[in-house]
Design a protein around this motif. Structure first.
Motif, short mmCIF file in Angstrom:
data_model
loop_
_atom_site.label_atom_id
_atom_site.label_comp_id
_atom_site.label_asym_id
_atom_site.label_seq_id
_atom_site.Cartn_x
_atom_site.Cartn_y
_atom_site.Cartn_z
N ARG A 1 66.24 37.48 -8.87
CA ARG A 1 67.45 38.13 -9.41
C ARG A 1 67.21 39.58 -9.81
NH1 ARG A 1 69.08 34.45 -13.51
NH2 ARG A 1 69.31 32.46 -12.45
N PHE A 2 65.94 39.94 -10.01
CA PHE A 2 65.62 41.33 -10.33
C PHE A 2 65.55 42.21 -9.08
CE2 PHE A 2 63.61 39.72 -14.39
CZ PHE A 2 64.45 40.42 -15.24
N LEU A 3 65.56 41.57 -7.93
CA LEU A 3 65.41 42.35 -6.69
C LEU A 3 66.73 42.98 -6.27
CD1 LEU A 3 63.23 39.94 -4.52
CD2 LEU A 3 62.51 42.05 -5.62
N PRO A 4 66.65 44.10 -5.49
CA PRO A 4 67.88 44.66 -4.95
C PRO A 4 68.54 43.66 -3.99
CG PRO A 4 65.95 45.84 -4.10
CD PRO A 4 65.46 44.87 -5.13
N LEU B 1 54.59 27.50 -9.48
CA LEU B 1 55.52 27.95 -10.50
C LEU B 1 56.88 27.25 -10.31
CD1 LEU B 1 54.98 30.15 -12.61
CD2 LEU B 1 56.35 31.67 -11.24
N PRO B 2 57.43 26.78 -11.40
CA PRO B 2 58.74 26.14 -11.26
C PRO B 2 59.78 27.13 -10.73
CG PRO B 2 57.84 25.83 -13.47
CD PRO B 2 56.97 26.82 -12.77
N PHE C 1 61.40 29.35 -0.58
CA PHE C 1 62.16 30.54 -0.96
C PHE C 1 63.59 30.43 -0.46
CE2 PHE C 1 60.50 34.74 -2.50
CZ PHE C 1 59.50 34.19 -3.26
N ASN D 1 54.13 30.83 -15.67
CA ASN D 1 54.33 29.39 -15.70
C ASN D 1 54.35 28.89 -17.14
OD1 ASN D 1 54.45 26.72 -15.06
ND2 ASN D 1 52.79 26.77 -13.57
N GLN E 1 74.06 39.60 -12.51
CA GLN E 1 72.71 40.11 -12.41
C GLN E 1 72.00 40.07 -13.74
OE1 GLN E 1 72.93 43.84 -10.35
NE2 GLN E 1 73.47 42.74 -8.48
N PRO F 1 71.79 38.38 -6.66
CA PRO F 1 72.46 39.66 -6.39
C PRO F 1 73.05 39.63 -4.98
CG PRO F 1 70.18 40.00 -7.11
CD PRO F 1 70.35 38.54 -6.90
N GLN G 1 62.51 28.15 -11.86
CA GLN G 1 63.20 29.08 -12.77
C GLN G 1 62.61 30.49 -12.80
OE1 GLN G 1 63.60 27.90 -16.87
NE2 GLN G 1 65.12 29.51 -17.16
N PRO G 2 61.28 30.64 -13.00
CA PRO G 2 60.76 32.01 -12.99
C PRO G 2 60.90 32.68 -11.63
CG PRO G 2 59.11 30.49 -13.85
CD PRO G 2 60.24 29.67 -13.34
N LEU G 3 60.76 31.88 -10.59
CA LEU G 3 60.88 32.44 -9.25
C LEU G 3 62.30 32.96 -9.02
CD1 LEU G 3 58.92 32.71 -7.03
CD2 LEU G 3 59.61 30.51 -6.11
N MET H 1 64.24 37.91 1.76
CA MET H 1 63.23 37.02 1.17
C MET H 1 63.39 35.57 1.62
SD MET H 1 60.98 38.61 -0.51
CE MET H 1 61.02 40.04 0.52
N CYS I 1 58.54 38.46 -15.03
CA CYS I 1 59.29 38.35 -13.78
C CYS I 1 59.74 39.72 -13.29
CB CYS I 1 60.51 37.44 -13.97
SG CYS I 1 60.06 35.72 -14.19
N LYS J 1 64.25 33.94 -11.30
CA LYS J 1 64.39 35.13 -12.15
C LYS J 1 63.85 36.36 -11.43
CE LYS J 1 64.02 35.40 -17.18
NZ LYS J 1 65.40 35.22 -17.43
N VAL J 2 62.68 36.18 -10.80
CA VAL J 2 62.09 37.29 -10.04
C VAL J 2 63.08 37.75 -8.98
CG1 VAL J 2 60.31 37.86 -8.35
CG2 VAL J 2 59.68 36.65 -10.44
#
Lengths: 424, 177
Positions: free
Chosen positions: A59-62, A49-50, A76, B119, B90, A88, A52-54, A69, B134, A56-57
């Motif tokens: 950024r959703f984490l606390p 996976l590029p 990572f 992807n 955020q 964050p 960008q989505p990673l 991570m 995501c 994004k994932v």
């Protein structure tokens, strides 16, 4: 012609193929090195996976988990570092204190709001860079440069890194500034400028010439409090180049109480003070302030305090700004001011008040105890529930005997007869 | 109607309403660039998307073709604004709608399908789908250990023991804070 076209097509196709190979290769390079053999089902995997989505994932984490991570894999870690500006971050709004000991080790102490210390880190040499340490932390509250060479160029440069969130409301410099240059100080102040409310130089020594100038202090933008007090060693007092420009551009319209305290500064002139008084008294108040209470605008208060400033003496102020100010010489002995008996004689206060805007201004000479403005360094293992001295509260009692009510408008002369006897 | 082709050999093609397919910014831009050509007759090959994934994509865009367009929040590049609080950076709150919850391949055996979907959503620039996907992965990872995350995301621990020890120290420090 046809052959040529075929050739162009062939080259085009080859070009595309190479481009694809190159981009494939780029994705396999993590942290600057090839990750080696790829598993057969590589295409199936998430690591394909590029970023960008990673990202994004993540950024959703606390915030606290993002730091953890980094441990998952090099990729990572690399990604988190690369995007740390938008990751964050853990908020730390207490106080962070930087100290350098005699062995040259930098200690970073973190305190919570109540002055309770919760962690200490010692950085030796270049093992871990300061900017790495605070990469995923949002620094608010107070930043203290205490003891030793704690605000060296190197440290200021690291803290000024673009991806760090260094957003203190209060910044205090103390100790030895011999390794601090104007460029790094200026860059640091530019970075914290949007957040900074109070800037103190408390008992600083070994100040490089031209370190403290209008240009550098001006980088901090509007402030509600500025204190510049070099360490006082007998009669030798360092002079610095803060001038009227700093004074005139100092205060924001919406800071309800402000102070300006300088010691040993020859750059400020009585004419500059006059311009400042005129500006302050005519300042526009925010409309929302007016709507708060029926009694009108809440009081706005500004204090200028001068210690041993060559061009700013009570007599000079009297001469240049006398028509704007009321002079008060306290009769009661007061042990709380600084300086010896000589300064005691110069203990003079000028006040000015504008009823239409409810703005009050005081100019003081050797009057208010210095420590009222001091911000104490939080002490380890010592719980004090406030380490900001409330300068406003302390000065309240001094105001009471002022005759506010006979002041009848802008720029009016407002002398207090009974106190005039001490004048000259 | 627009035809989309997967990268399989032979390609599998899907016919999708133009409105639905335009949820993909990549395809929308492409169609705009090719204005004047008869795109209804020309299948669009998608070299990064296989048939099962494309089927999911088509299902999703057909379901969401009538959604109001997402409000594009202008991304502040260099935020020097006075009131830039931490939450500026955020991700905005993302709620996964009920239909999407059922739609996303969420069984653990299907996780590679989910990753392929993300992807593809990234490649095709279908932001709402990428967001919810995501968000789902983040919720899944949230609170889990490093080992668990590594396993879940099929990642290898490629640190040397020395690097790992050093990093552990740094991370432990940050946690104590």
């Amino acid at each position: 012609m046809g052959a040529l076209e075929t050739e162009v097509d062939r080259l085009q196709a080859e070009n595309d193929r190479l481009r694809r190979v190159l981009s494939d290769l780029c994705e396999r390079i993590v942290c600057g090195r090839l990750t080696g053999d790829l598993p057969d089902n590589f295409l199936e995997q998430f690591s394909r996976l590029p970023d960008q989505p990673l990202e994004k994932v993540l950024r959703f984490l606390p915030a606290h988990q993002v730091a953890q991570m980094r441990h998952v894999s090099r990729r990572f870690n690399h990604l988190i570092k690369k995007c740390s500006k938008t990751m964050p971050k853990m908020r730390r709004d207490g106080t962070v204190v930087f100290k350098t000991n005699s062995a040259g080790e930098l200690t970073v102490d973190w305190f919570d709001f109540c002055g309770q210390k919760f962690t200490e880190t010692i950085l030796v040499g270049d093992e871990v860079a300061l900017s790495e340490l605070v990469r995923l932390i949002h620094i608010g509250g107070t930043v203290w440069f205490a003891q030793g060479l704690s605000a060296t160029d190197e440290i200021l440069v690291q803290l000024s890194m673009a991806w760090l969130e260094v957003c203190p409301e209060v910044v205090i410099f103390s100790g030895d500034l011999s390794h601090t240059s104007r460029d790094s100080l200026r860059a640091f102040l530019v970075k914290v400028q949007p957040f900074l409310g109070r800037l103190h130089f408390q008992n600083v020594n070994n100040i490089v010439s031209s370190l403290l100038s209008d240009d550098v202090i001006g980088a901090a933008g509007w402030l509600e409090g500025l204190m510049i007090k070099p360490e006082c060693c007998g009669s030798e007092l360092l002079n610095f180049n803060i001038g009227d420009e700093t004074l005139l551009s100092l205060f924001n319209v919406d800071s309800p109480s402000s102070y300006f305290l300088v010691m040993g500064c020859s750059g400020i002139t009585p004419n500059g003070i006059r311009a400042f008084i005129e500006k302050w008294m005519k300042k526009e108040r925010l409309e929302e302030d007016a709507s708060i209470s029926d009694l009108g605008l809440p009081l706005e208060f500004c204090k200028l305090t001068f210690y041993k400033c060559a061009n700013v003496t009570p007599a000079a102020i009297e001469e240049v700004c006398g028509d704007l100010l009321k002079k008060i010489t306290p009769v009661e002995p007061d042990d709380s001011f600084v300086g010896g008996s000589e300064e005691k004689k110069e203990r003079i206060r000028f006040t000015s008040y504008c009823p239409s805007t409810n703005c009050r201004l005081e100019i003081l000479f050797h009057y208010v105890p210095l420590h009222n403005y001091y911000i104490d360094e939080p002490e380890p293992n010592f719980a004090n529930d406030y380490y900001y001295h409330d300068y406003h509260e302390d000065s309240e009692s001094e105001i009471e005997n002022d005759d506010i009510d006979d002041y009848d408008g802008h720029d009016a002369i407002d002398y207090d007869d009974e106190d005039d006897s001490d004048l000259d | 109607m627009i035809q989309l082709c997967s990268n399989d050999d032979p390609p599998v093609s899907f016919t999708v309403p133009r409105k639905a397919v335009e949820l993909s910014k990549t395809i929308k831009t492409m169609l705009e660039d090719l204005e004047g050509f008869d795109m209804e007759q020309t299948p669009i090959p998608l070299p990064n998307v296989d048939a099962p994934t494309l089927e999911l994509i088509v299902k999703w865009v057909e379901q969401h073709q009538d959604d109001p367009p997402p409000v594009e929040k202008p991304r502040v590049e260099d935020d020097d604004s006075d009131d830039s609080d931490a939450d500026d950076d955020q991700e905005p709150e993302v709620v996964i709608p009920e239909w999407d919850k059922k739609f996303l391949p969420t069984d653990d055996e299907q996780k590679n399908q989910l990753f392929k979907l993300l992807n593809a959503a990234n490649y095709l620039e279908i932001k709402p789908l990428l967001d919810i996907g995501c968000k789902y992965v983040a919720d899944k990872i949230s609170g889990q250990t490093v080992e668990w995350v590594r396993d879940y995301l099929n990642m290898e621990n490629d640190y040397t023991p020395e690097e790992e020890a050093k990093l552990k120290e740094e991370i432990a420090w940050a946690e104590g804070l």
